[in-house]
Design an enzyme around this catalytic site. Structure first.
Site: not given
Ligand SMILES: NC(=O)c1ccc[n+]([C@@H]2O[C@H](COP(=O)([O-])OP(=O)(O)OC[C@H]3O[C@@H](n4cnc5c(N)ncnc54)[C@H](O)[C@@H]3O)[C@@H](O)[C@H]2O)c1
Length: 238
Positions: A128, A141
């Site tokens: 991130s 986080y």
């Molecule tokens: N959206 C953003 O702005 C952003 C920015 C930087 C990093 N990220 C990172 O990108 C990745 C994906 O995030 P996203 O925005 O697509 O989120 P999201 O919530 O849409 O998807 C995350 C998925 O992870 C799954 N998950 C969570 N805990 C779990 C567990 N214990 N076991 C199995 N599955 C699990 C959830 O069920 C969900 O389907 C994450 O690591 C997040 O930290 C997101």
């Protein structure tokens, strides 16, 4: 644009049911990879909480059985919520570290024998902007995402001699179900991130998936151990 550059690759994608993970599954498949999907629940190949004892070992075993090998890992599963430090409970802090860091470590560790056998492994972790900076309400986080970047670098050092590259994609503000509540409830937060990015928009999951597909491809064969920012330029100014 779809291609055949990942033909023959056998990948695990976690967090595959939503947001960035779902876009990664689509993109890797469009480029010819076989993909074994995991998430907590839903229409995936392996439905389980990946923080459970033995869950990642089980995931790896099933993926190898289904695809006949394993050479690519994209652990996208993650959680995030704003929690001020004052009154921050231990349980949530631990949970964030368990999901965002320890489950990633376990997946990589449990996959090493297969990546080694494949000889041209690819691991793309998801950091991130908070892998390199901090923000209010994001102590847990940010700690987990700094750690993911550190883990990525050490894993790259250790697995490089086995032919495995390990890189960390660092997304900026991406419109996914994770960020939807914040961007909906706090329109000023959304505007802040749109304006912070010189490209003047939030990222879409596909913006991240396309870079991940590149890092999984042979074009990225000499890149390893790095954090790769995909943030519309947002972090060029602090
Ligand atoms: N959206 C953003 O702005 C952003 C920015 C930087 C990093 N990220 C990172 O990108 C990745 C994906 O995030 P996203 O925005 O697509 O989120 P999201 O919530 O849409 O998807 C995350 C998925 O992870 C799954 N998950 C969570 N805990 C779990 C567990 N214990 N076991 C199995 N599955 C699990 C959830 O069920 C969900 O389907 C994450 O690591 C997040 O930290 C997101």
């Amino acid at each position: 644009m779809a291609s055949d550059r990942l033909a023959g690759r056998k990948a695990i994608v976690t967090g595959a049911g939503s947001g960035i993970g779902a876009a990664v599954v689509q993109r890797l498949k469009a480029d010819g990879a076989q993909v074994f999907t995991a998430d907590v629940a839903g229409a995936v190949d392996f439905a389980a909480d990946l923080t459970g004892d033995g869950a990642n070992a089980d995931l790896v075993a099933r993926a190898v059985a289904a695809m006949g090998g394993l050479d690519t890992l994209v652990p996208c599963a993650g959680i995030s919520a704003f929690h001020p430090l004052e009154g921050h409970d231990d349980a949530y802090f631990r949970r964030v570290i368990e999901v965002n860091l320890i489950a990633v470590f376990r997946l990589v560790r449990d996959a090493v024998p297969h990546l080694k056998a494949a000889g041209n492994g690819r691991i793309v972790t998801i950091g991130s902007t908070t892998s390199s900076h901090g923000d209010e309400g994001l102590c847990a986080y940010s700690a987990s995402k700094h750690a993911v970047l550190g883990f990525t670098k050490s894993a790259a050092a250790e697995l490089g001699p086995l032919g495995v590259t390990v890189n960390c994609v660092q997304p900026g503000a991406i419109a996914t179900p994770m960020t939807a509540p914040a961007f909906t409830d706090m329109p000023e937060f959304r505007t802040f991130w749109e304006n912070k990015a010189p490209l003047r928009r939030l990222g879409q999951p596909q913006d991240i998936a396309d870079v991940i597909a590149f890092l999984c491809s042979d074009d990225a064969r000499f890149m390893s151990g790095h954090g790769v920012w995909v943030d519309g330029g947002a972090m060029v100014r602090h």
